[in-house]
Design a protein around this motif. Structure first.
Motif, mmCIF file in Angstrom:
data_model
loop_
_atom_site.group_PDB
_atom_site.id
_atom_site.type_symbol
_atom_site.label_atom_id
_atom_site.label_comp_id
_atom_site.label_asym_id
_atom_site.label_seq_id
_atom_site.Cartn_x
_atom_site.Cartn_y
_atom_site.Cartn_z
ATOM 1 N N ALA A 199 0.827 -1.204 0.000
ATOM 2 C CA ALA A 199 0.000 0.000 0.000
ATOM 3 C C ALA A 199 0.864 1.257 0.000
ATOM 4 C CB ALA A 199 -0.934 0.001 1.203
ATOM 5 N N ALA A 200 1.912 1.275 0.837
ATOM 6 C CA ALA A 200 2.789 2.441 0.906
ATOM 7 C C ALA A 200 3.450 2.712 -0.438
ATOM 8 C CB ALA A 200 3.840 2.242 1.990
ATOM 9 N N LEU A 201 3.869 1.653 -1.121
ATOM 10 C CA LEU A 201 4.500 1.825 -2.430
ATOM 11 C C LEU A 201 3.481 2.169 -3.508
ATOM 12 C CD1 LEU A 201 7.154 -1.046 -2.384
ATOM 13 C CD2 LEU A 201 7.380 1.344 -1.654
ATOM 14 N N SER A 202 2.221 1.859 -3.250
ATOM 15 C CA SER A 202 1.178 2.162 -4.236
ATOM 16 C C SER A 202 1.003 3.665 -4.430
ATOM 17 C CB SER A 202 -0.154 1.535 -3.823
ATOM 18 O OG SER A 202 -0.093 0.122 -3.913
ATOM 19 N N TRP A 203 1.325 4.470 -3.406
ATOM 20 C CA TRP A 203 1.269 5.921 -3.601
ATOM 21 C C TRP A 203 2.211 6.346 -4.724
ATOM 22 C CZ3 TRP A 203 -2.658 8.377 -1.688
ATOM 23 C CH2 TRP A 203 -3.262 7.924 -0.518
ATOM 24 N N TYR A 204 3.373 5.705 -4.810
ATOM 25 C CA TYR A 204 4.317 5.991 -5.884
ATOM 26 C C TYR A 204 3.866 5.348 -7.193
ATOM 27 C CZ TYR A 204 7.512 7.500 -2.203
ATOM 28 O OH TYR A 204 8.086 8.154 -1.147
ATOM 29 N N ARG A 205 3.421 4.117 -7.109
ATOM 30 C CA ARG A 205 3.056 3.380 -8.312
ATOM 31 C C ARG A 205 1.843 3.971 -9.016
ATOM 32 N NH1 ARG A 205 4.155 -2.424 -5.279
ATOM 33 N NH2 ARG A 205 6.403 -2.495 -5.719
ATOM 34 N N GLN A 206 0.996 4.649 -8.258
ATOM 35 C CA GLN A 206 -0.202 5.226 -8.857
ATOM 36 C C GLN A 206 -0.050 6.707 -9.190
ATOM 37 O OE1 GLN A 206 -3.986 4.166 -7.157
ATOM 38 N NE2 GLN A 206 -3.362 2.058 -6.791
ATOM 39 N N LEU A 207 1.168 7.239 -9.074
ATOM 40 C CA LEU A 207 1.366 8.628 -9.483
ATOM 41 C C LEU A 207 1.057 8.832 -10.967
ATOM 42 C CD1 LEU A 207 2.118 11.437 -8.568
ATOM 43 C CD2 LEU A 207 4.525 10.869 -8.934
ATOM 44 N N PRO A 208 1.467 7.922 -11.856
ATOM 45 C CA PRO A 208 1.041 8.075 -13.258
ATOM 46 C C PRO A 208 -0.476 8.042 -13.416
ATOM 47 C CG PRO A 208 2.882 6.547 -13.115
ATOM 48 C CD PRO A 208 2.439 6.800 -11.711
ATOM 49 N N ARG A 209 -1.132 7.197 -12.609
ATOM 50 C CA ARG A 209 -2.595 7.137 -12.649
ATOM 51 C C ARG A 209 -3.192 8.443 -12.143
ATOM 52 N NH1 ARG A 209 -6.358 3.413 -8.809
ATOM 53 N NH2 ARG A 209 -8.358 3.791 -9.828
ATOM 54 N N SER A 210 -2.558 9.054 -11.171
ATOM 55 C CA SER A 210 -3.025 10.344 -10.679
ATOM 56 C C SER A 210 -2.945 11.405 -11.768
ATOM 57 C CB SER A 210 -2.197 10.788 -9.470
ATOM 58 O OG SER A 210 -2.480 10.003 -8.325
ATOM 59 N N ILE A 211 -1.813 11.427 -12.458
ATOM 60 C CA ILE A 211 -1.630 12.433 -13.506
ATOM 61 C C ILE A 211 -2.615 12.209 -14.650
ATOM 62 C CG2 ILE A 211 0.024 13.309 -15.204
ATOM 63 C CD1 ILE A 211 2.222 12.697 -13.153
ATOM 64 N N ALA A 212 -3.036 10.973 -14.859
ATOM 65 C CA ALA A 212 -3.998 10.657 -15.919
ATOM 66 C C ALA A 212 -5.423 11.031 -15.523
ATOM 67 C CB ALA A 212 -3.935 9.176 -16.272
ATOM 68 N N SER A 213 -5.678 11.187 -14.228
ATOM 69 C CA SER A 213 -7.020 11.531 -13.750
ATOM 70 C C SER A 213 -7.225 13.041 -13.830
ATOM 71 C CB SER A 213 -7.199 11.072 -12.302
ATOM 72 O OG SER A 213 -8.273 11.731 -11.688
ATOM 73 N N PRO A 214 -8.283 13.520 -14.480
ATOM 74 C CA PRO A 214 -8.505 14.969 -14.573
ATOM 75 C C PRO A 214 -8.566 15.650 -13.211
ATOM 76 C CG PRO A 214 -9.909 13.827 -16.137
ATOM 77 C CD PRO A 214 -9.269 12.770 -15.284
ATOM 78 N N LEU A 215 -9.219 15.014 -12.220
ATOM 79 C CA LEU A 215 -9.323 15.636 -10.905
ATOM 80 C C LEU A 215 -7.970 15.674 -10.212
ATOM 81 C CD1 LEU A 215 -10.770 16.884 -8.536
ATOM 82 C CD2 LEU A 215 -11.508 14.582 -7.821
ATOM 83 N N SER A 216 -7.275 14.538 -10.154
ATOM 84 C CA SER A 216 -5.963 14.526 -9.507
ATOM 85 C C SER A 216 -5.003 15.477 -10.210
ATOM 86 C CB SER A 216 -5.382 13.110 -9.499
ATOM 87 O OG SER A 216 -5.937 12.320 -8.470
ATOM 88 N N ARG A 217 -5.060 15.511 -11.519
ATOM 89 C CA ARG A 217 -4.178 16.404 -12.273
ATOM 90 C C ARG A 217 -4.430 17.862 -11.889
ATOM 91 N NH1 ARG A 217 -5.042 14.279 -16.810
ATOM 92 N NH2 ARG A 217 -6.540 15.764 -17.701
ATOM 93 N N ARG A 218 -5.699 18.226 -11.734
ATOM 94 C CA ARG A 218 -6.011 19.598 -11.313
ATOM 95 C C ARG A 218 -5.492 19.857 -9.906
ATOM 96 N NH1 ARG A 218 -9.855 22.060 -8.286
ATOM 97 N NH2 ARG A 218 -11.201 20.234 -8.071
ATOM 98 N N LEU A 219 -5.683 18.901 -9.009
ATOM 99 C CA LEU A 219 -5.232 19.078 -7.636
ATOM 100 C C LEU A 219 -3.712 19.166 -7.540
ATOM 101 C CD1 LEU A 219 -7.605 16.590 -5.764
ATOM 102 C CD2 LEU A 219 -7.956 19.014 -6.251
ATOM 103 N N ILE A 220 -3.015 18.495 -8.443
ATOM 104 C CA ILE A 220 -1.547 18.490 -8.441
ATOM 105 C C ILE A 220 -0.970 19.765 -9.034
ATOM 106 C CG2 ILE A 220 0.471 17.400 -9.520
ATOM 107 C CD1 ILE A 220 -1.002 14.707 -9.178
ATOM 108 N N PHE A 221 -1.520 20.228 -10.150
ATOM 109 C CA PHE A 221 -0.868 21.290 -10.912
ATOM 110 C C PHE A 221 -1.454 22.684 -10.706
ATOM 111 C CE2 PHE A 221 0.268 17.428 -13.278
ATOM 112 C CZ PHE A 221 1.653 17.581 -13.353
ATOM 113 N N SER A 222 -2.648 22.795 -10.142
ATOM 114 C CA SER A 222 -3.253 24.118 -9.957
ATOM 115 C C SER A 222 -2.523 24.908 -8.875
ATOM 116 C CB SER A 222 -4.723 23.984 -9.579
ATOM 117 O OG SER A 222 -5.477 23.434 -10.632
#
Length: 290
Positions: A199-222
């Motif tokens: 689970a702890a490593l999943s935060w790193y492994r799902q970073l590409p998935r975060s960037i692919a998500s419109p909501l996560s992408r907004r939360l990351i880059f805004s």
């Protein structure tokens, strides 16, 4: 210190936390490879200044549940912070985040800017700035993140030889911190529970998935509209001090940047009194005080 749990009605997950004091809510969010226990000395000091100081465990870390849907995107952790504040009855609150907790803090501030009073982050610049501004030195420091993308092998490497690799990582990130078994025991106990390390490593492994998500992408880059203080250690071996320059445009309501010349990545462990005071000084005064 008694662990408590909030059962989130939105998804049925339990969010584990510890709470100290009364007053305006301040939510502390840890990062990797730490647990919420890294904030406990700070928690008591902030509570003593007149706040309700709550340290939560990120989903996947004990005593919070593993993500039932396997979701470890940035938007998931940001929503967990908002949901916990709801469960604690706080319409407005402040967030203090370290490492992944800092990433979560930026995202929570962008998810609910009208509810977050103050944001204080440690050891990580604005997430979008970090991702878009890495030079050769920082790419070298961050190669461990690339290594974590490989399945299974990182889990075996981390637990091998009584977590020797993890201890080496921590020493490299905070070279002057003389930690010992007292500090390592909660980490080891967490990661030895089934599913916790993955689970702890999943935060790193799902970073590409975060960037692919419109909501996560907004939360990351805004740009963050909440008043923000960023604390960083000049001796940090994980994220170099040069990464904290040039990010002012990403904070529309002001950025207060505080370097600690004698601290590394885990400044809240290394200097809890100084860290707590930097938190208290930036928070709004508790009700009835000026």
């Amino acid at each position: 210190m008694t662990e408590q749990s909030f059962r989130n009605p939105r998804n049925g997950m339990n969010i584990g936390y510890v709470s100290r004091g009364e007053g305006q809510l301040v939510v502390f969010v840890h990062g990797f490879p730490d647990t919420y226990r890294g904030f406990l000395p700070v928690l008591d000091l902030v509570a003593g200044a007149g706040y309700r100081a709550v340290a939560m465990a990120l989903r996947g870390y004990a005593p919070s549940d593993l993500a039932r849907d396997g979701d470890y995107r940035v938007e998931a952790s940001a929503q967990d912070v908002i949901d916990l504040a709801d469960g604690l009855g706080a319409e407005q609150f402040s967030v203090v985040g370290h490492d992944w907790g800092a990433v979560t803090g930026y995202a929570a501030a962008n998810l609910a800017p009208q509810r977050v009073r103050r944001l204080i982050t440690a050891a990580v610049p604005h997430t979008g700035h970090f991702l878009l501004s890495m030079g050769p030195r920082q790419i070298k420091r961050s190669l461990y993140m690339l290594g974590f993308q490989v399945p299974v092998l990182p889990e075996a490497k981390i637990v091998n030889n009584d977590f020797a690799w993890l201890e080496s990582l921590i020493h490299g990130w905070s070279p002057a911190w003389r930690f010992g078994e007292k500090e390592m025991r909660p980490l080891k106990q967490n990661y030895l529970e089934p599913g916790r390390l993955k689970a702890a490593l999943s935060w790193y492994r799902q970073l590409p998935r975060s960037i692919a998500s419109p909501l996560s992408r907004r939360l990351i880059f805004s740009a963050v509209s909440v008043p923000t203080r960023i604390i960083y250690g000049v001796q940090d071996g994980c994220i170099g001090p040069e990464m904290f320059a040039g990010q002012e445009k990403r904070f529309s309501n002001g950025l207060d940047l505080v370097p600690l010349s004698d601290a590394g990545h885990f400044m809240q462990w290394e200097q809890p009194e100084k860290f707590a005071q930097l938190v208290i000084d930036f928070l709004e005064p508790p009700a009835g005080k000026s």
